[in-house]
Structures are given as C-alpha cells and as structure tokens.
Design a protein around this motif. Structure first.
Motif, PDB file in Angstrom:
ATOM      1  N   ALA A  66     -10.506   3.929  13.650  1.00  0.00           N
ATOM      2  CA  ALA A  66      -9.620   2.991  14.344  1.00  0.00           C
ATOM      3  C   ALA A  66      -8.544   2.459  13.404  1.00  0.00           C
ATOM      4  O   ALA A  66      -7.363   2.374  13.775  1.00  0.00           O
ATOM      5  N   LEU A  67      -8.929   2.110  12.183  1.00  0.00           N
ATOM      6  CA  LEU A  67      -7.941   1.600  11.232  1.00  0.00           C
ATOM      7  C   LEU A  67      -7.046   2.711  10.713  1.00  0.00           C
ATOM      8  O   LEU A  67      -5.826   2.532  10.585  1.00  0.00           O
ATOM      9  N   ARG A  68      -7.616   3.874  10.428  1.00  0.00           N
ATOM     10  CA  ARG A  68      -6.835   4.968   9.856  1.00  0.00           C
ATOM     11  C   ARG A  68      -5.743   5.467  10.801  1.00  0.00           C
ATOM     12  O   ARG A  68      -4.711   5.964  10.364  1.00  0.00           O
ATOM     13  N   HIS A  69      -5.984   5.309  12.093  1.00  0.00           N
ATOM     14  CA  HIS A  69      -4.983   5.735  13.075  1.00  0.00           C
ATOM     15  C   HIS A  69      -3.626   5.077  12.805  1.00  0.00           C
ATOM     16  O   HIS A  69      -2.578   5.680  13.031  1.00  0.00           O
ATOM     17  N   TYR A  70      -3.663   3.858  12.290  1.00  0.00           N
ATOM     18  CA  TYR A  70      -2.423   3.131  12.001  1.00  0.00           C
ATOM     19  C   TYR A  70      -2.108   3.048  10.509  1.00  0.00           C
ATOM     20  O   TYR A  70      -0.945   3.054  10.119  1.00  0.00           O
ATOM     21  N   SER A  71      -3.126   2.982   9.687  1.00  0.00           N
ATOM     22  CA  SER A  71      -2.892   2.767   8.247  1.00  0.00           C
ATOM     23  C   SER A  71      -2.676   4.055   7.480  1.00  0.00           C
ATOM     24  O   SER A  71      -2.131   4.043   6.381  1.00  0.00           O
ATOM     25  N   LEU A 119     -10.883  -8.941   1.134  1.00  0.00           N
ATOM     26  CA  LEU A 119     -10.524  -7.815   0.277  1.00  0.00           C
ATOM     27  C   LEU A 119      -9.748  -6.743   1.047  1.00  0.00           C
ATOM     28  O   LEU A 119      -8.857  -6.084   0.484  1.00  0.00           O
ATOM     29  N   THR A 120     -10.078  -6.580   2.321  1.00  0.00           N
ATOM     30  CA  THR A 120      -9.467  -5.520   3.123  1.00  0.00           C
ATOM     31  C   THR A 120      -8.048  -5.853   3.550  1.00  0.00           C
ATOM     32  O   THR A 120      -7.136  -5.010   3.456  1.00  0.00           O
ATOM     33  N   LEU A 121      -7.828  -7.069   4.006  1.00  0.00           N
ATOM     34  CA  LEU A 121      -6.522  -7.433   4.555  1.00  0.00           C
ATOM     35  C   LEU A 121      -5.381  -7.257   3.556  1.00  0.00           C
ATOM     36  O   LEU A 121      -4.334  -6.693   3.912  1.00  0.00           O
ATOM     37  N   PRO A 122      -5.505  -7.702   2.294  1.00  0.00           N
ATOM     38  CA  PRO A 122      -4.405  -7.480   1.345  1.00  0.00           C
ATOM     39  C   PRO A 122      -4.108  -6.005   1.108  1.00  0.00           C
ATOM     40  O   PRO A 122      -2.944  -5.615   0.972  1.00  0.00           O
ATOM     41  N   ALA A 123      -5.153  -5.169   1.068  1.00  0.00           N
ATOM     42  CA  ALA A 123      -4.936  -3.735   0.878  1.00  0.00           C
ATOM     43  C   ALA A 123      -4.180  -3.140   2.055  1.00  0.00           C
ATOM     44  O   ALA A 123      -3.264  -2.326   1.883  1.00  0.00           O
ATOM     45  N   VAL A 124      -4.560  -3.546   3.263  1.00  0.00           N
ATOM     46  CA  VAL A 124      -3.877  -3.062   4.464  1.00  0.00           C
ATOM     47  C   VAL A 124      -2.432  -3.560   4.486  1.00  0.00           C
ATOM     48  O   VAL A 124      -1.504  -2.821   4.822  1.00  0.00           O
ATOM     49  N   TRP A 125      -2.238  -4.817   4.118  1.00  0.00           N
ATOM     50  CA  TRP A 125      -0.900  -5.419   4.127  1.00  0.00           C
ATOM     51  C   TRP A 125       0.030  -4.719   3.131  1.00  0.00           C
ATOM     52  O   TRP A 125       1.177  -4.411   3.447  1.00  0.00           O
ATOM     53  N   ARG A 126      -0.466  -4.453   1.936  1.00  0.00           N
ATOM     54  CA  ARG A 126       0.382  -3.893   0.877  1.00  0.00           C
ATOM     55  C   ARG A 126       0.599  -2.391   1.015  1.00  0.00           C
ATOM     56  O   ARG A 126       1.684  -1.892   0.716  1.00  0.00           O
ATOM     57  N   CYS A 127      -0.431  -1.675   1.431  1.00  0.00           N
ATOM     58  CA  CYS A 127      -0.415  -0.218   1.282  1.00  0.00           C
ATOM     59  C   CYS A 127      -0.198   0.576   2.564  1.00  0.00           C
ATOM     60  O   CYS A 127       0.154   1.757   2.497  1.00  0.00           O
ATOM     61  N   SER A 128      -0.428  -0.008   3.714  1.00  0.00           N
ATOM     62  CA  SER A 128      -0.275   0.782   4.941  1.00  0.00           C
ATOM     63  C   SER A 128       1.176   0.729   5.440  1.00  0.00           C
ATOM     64  O   SER A 128       1.849  -0.289   5.248  1.00  0.00           O
ATOM     65  N   PRO A 129       1.641   1.824   6.057  1.00  0.00           N
ATOM     66  CA  PRO A 129       0.936   3.091   6.210  1.00  0.00           C
ATOM     67  C   PRO A 129       1.067   3.961   4.962  1.00  0.00           C
ATOM     68  O   PRO A 129       2.168   4.146   4.443  1.00  0.00           O
ATOM     69  N   ALA A 130      -0.068   4.454   4.480  1.00  0.00           N
ATOM     70  CA  ALA A 130      -0.078   5.352   3.318  1.00  0.00           C
ATOM     71  C   ALA A 130       0.054   6.774   3.836  1.00  0.00           C
ATOM     72  O   ALA A 130      -0.938   7.448   4.101  1.00  0.00           O
ATOM     73  N   ASP A 131       1.289   7.236   4.000  1.00  0.00           N
ATOM     74  CA  ASP A 131       1.513   8.529   4.638  1.00  0.00           C
ATOM     75  C   ASP A 131       1.305   9.667   3.658  1.00  0.00           C
ATOM     76  O   ASP A 131       1.124   9.479   2.460  1.00  0.00           O
ATOM     77  N   ASP A 142       9.257   2.301  12.156  1.00  0.00           N
ATOM     78  CA  ASP A 142       7.921   2.854  12.383  1.00  0.00           C
ATOM     79  C   ASP A 142       6.941   2.322  11.347  1.00  0.00           C
ATOM     80  O   ASP A 142       5.782   2.017  11.666  1.00  0.00           O
ATOM     81  N   ARG A 143       7.387   2.215  10.110  1.00  0.00           N
ATOM     82  CA  ARG A 143       6.515   1.709   9.051  1.00  0.00           C
ATOM     83  C   ARG A 143       6.117   0.258   9.326  1.00  0.00           C
ATOM     84  O   ARG A 143       4.946  -0.119   9.144  1.00  0.00           O
ATOM     85  N   ARG A 144       7.078  -0.543   9.767  1.00  0.00           N
ATOM     86  CA  ARG A 144       6.754  -1.938  10.075  1.00  0.00           C
ATOM     87  C   ARG A 144       5.764  -2.030  11.228  1.00  0.00           C
ATOM     88  O   ARG A 144       4.832  -2.850  11.201  1.00  0.00           O
ATOM     89  N   TRP A 145       5.977  -1.204  12.249  1.00  0.00           N
ATOM     90  CA  TRP A 145       5.079  -1.215  13.400  1.00  0.00           C
ATOM     91  C   TRP A 145       3.671  -0.780  12.998  1.00  0.00           C
ATOM     92  O   TRP A 145       2.682  -1.416  13.387  1.00  0.00           O
ATOM     93  N   LEU A 146       3.563   0.279  12.215  1.00  0.00           N
ATOM     94  CA  LEU A 146       2.248   0.763  11.799  1.00  0.00           C
ATOM     95  C   LEU A 146       1.524  -0.263  10.931  1.00  0.00           C
ATOM     96  O   LEU A 146       0.310  -0.460  11.065  1.00  0.00           O
ATOM     97  N   ARG A 147       2.263  -0.923  10.049  1.00  0.00           N
ATOM     98  CA  ARG A 147       1.644  -1.947   9.204  1.00  0.00           C
ATOM     99  C   ARG A 147       1.127  -3.108  10.062  1.00  0.00           C
ATOM    100  O   ARG A 147       0.004  -3.579   9.875  1.00  0.00           O
ATOM    101  N   LEU A 148       1.952  -3.560  10.998  1.00  0.00           N
ATOM    102  CA  LEU A 148       1.540  -4.649  11.876  1.00  0.00           C
ATOM    103  C   LEU A 148       0.325  -4.245  12.704  1.00  0.00           C
ATOM    104  O   LEU A 148      -0.631  -5.018  12.849  1.00  0.00           O
ATOM    105  N   ALA A 149       0.351  -3.023  13.232  1.00  0.00           N
ATOM    106  CA  ALA A 149      -0.768  -2.543  14.041  1.00  0.00           C
ATOM    107  C   ALA A 149      -2.041  -2.432  13.205  1.00  0.00           C
ATOM    108  O   ALA A 149      -3.140  -2.745  13.690  1.00  0.00           O
ATOM    109  N   ALA A 150      -1.906  -1.995  11.945  1.00  0.00           N
ATOM    110  CA  ALA A 150      -3.066  -1.891  11.061  1.00  0.00           C
ATOM    111  C   ALA A 150      -3.655  -3.263  10.766  1.00  0.00           C
ATOM    112  O   ALA A 150      -4.876  -3.443  10.726  1.00  0.00           O
TER     113      ALA A 150
END
Length: 216
Positions: A66-71, A119-131, A142-150
């Motif tokens: 579920a998370l990887r779909h966006y991150s 621990l998870t939220l900062p990693a998602v905030w900084r690094c997603s989407p890790a394409d 698209d990057r902003r949308w994917l980060r917000l969705a993640a």
C-alpha cells in the motif's frame, strides 16, 4: 524463460509502434510487473504457509504494498533476485510478528506503533517518491502528489493499527502491518538502497535493463 519472452514481446511491440529505447524500458517494466508480481506473491505466501505465518505475512506484505504504490523505493536489478529477497524479507517479517506479538501488552504495542510512526514519517516525507530508471517520476506536480499520497497512506495505516489495538487487540496483525510499513520506509533511504544492493551482489546472473515489482 519468462524474462526472455517478455523482452522479446516488448522488442516486437517497440518495432511495431516505433517506440524509443526509453519507452521500451518503461513498457518492459510494466509487463514484468504484471508477470512477476503474482509469481512473487505466490511463493511468498507458499513459504509463509509452510512456516505457519501466512496471515501475518499477508498483513506485512499488504501494508508494504500500500505504501510502495505511492512512495516507490529501492529495487533489484533482476526479477529473480527480487523474488528471493521478497520471500526472505516478508516471510521473516510475518514470522517475527507471530512470535513476538504474544509477549506484547497494549501499552507496549502503542509505544512500538508510535515510535515506528515517528521513524517512518520523516523517511516518507524526505525520500518519496524514490523512483527508478524504469519508472521515473519527472513531473514536479506528480512528485508532490505521490509524496502527499504516501504521507496520507502512512498516517492511514498507523490509524488502522491504533484502532486494532483498542478494539480487537489483534497484536499480531498490528505488529505485522507495522513491520511491513517500516520495511518499506527503510527501502526509501540510502541505507535501504545499499541493503537491497546486497541481494544484487549475490545474484550469479545479471540481466540487462531495470526491473521492479512492488515487493523490492
């Protein structure tokens, strides 16, 4: 054999549709996702069933998916390496949750869930989407949308964990979901990418192109 067939099909399609090399890579990625993802899932759940941790593994895999779909996240270079790594990682997460959950109380489970979220939220905030090269995200919008969705998905998953803690007290499910979430967040980081690369270094056969499924 399957890999050769997918590449041959995409090459044939590329000639018919006059696709560029980059477009062929993207098409190959999509086809391999359709082919290898269900195969990988089958073997993950087969091994989990044989070890008696099927449902815990399903919960861990589901939250990570579920998370990887966006991150997005770190990926292996070959589908075979991805499959082996996914079997090892997700089965281990399910087994750990199954063994550890009976020893956890509600306060401890809340503490573990909260710490994992911090621990998870900062990693998602900084690094997603890790394409990846095969699935690039070049559009800033698209990057902003994917980060917000993640971020929203991370919060939603943690919210479900808290509800389960206070209602069903399903600690095995809660811990398995958390482990899947934490693993996926880890794959977004530099350390996660280096860890995933270790599996590539263990592969005896390298294949051209970049490959990815949700479970990398």
């Amino acid at each position: 054999m399957t890999l050769n067939l997918t590449r041959s099909f995409v090459t044939y399609l590329g000639k018919k549709l006059d696709l560029t090399a980059e477009q062929e890579d993207v098409a190959l990625f999509g086809l391999k996702t359709l082919v290898y993802t269900p195969i990988t899932l089958f073997f993950i759940f087969l091994f989990a069933w044989s070890l008696g941790c099927l449902w815990a593994t399903i919960w861990a895999t589901s939250s990570a998916f579920a998370l990887r779909h966006y991150s997005h996240g770190a990926h292996n270079n070959t589908p075979l390496t991805c499959m082996i790594k996914s079997i090892v990682i997700y089965t281990a997460l399910g087994k750990i949750a199954l063994l550890a959950a009976p020893y956890l109380t509600r306060p401890v489970m809340l503490l573990v869930t909260g710490a994992g979220f911090l621990l998870t939220l900062p990693a998602v905030w900084r690094c997603s989407p890790a394409d990846s090269p095969a699935k690039p995200v070049t559009d800033p919008q698209d990057r902003r949308w994917l980060r917000l969705a993640a971020i929203i998905m991370t919060c939603a998953i943690v919210g479900i964990q808290i509800i389960l803690i206070f209602t069903l007290q399903a600690f095995t499910a809660v811990l398995a979901v958390g482990l899947g979430l934490w693993w996926q967040a880890f794959t977004l980081t530099g350390s996660g990418h280096r860890f995933v690369t270790l599996f590539d270094n263990l592969s005896f056969r390298k294949e051209g192109g970049s490959h990815e499924t949700f479970s990398h």
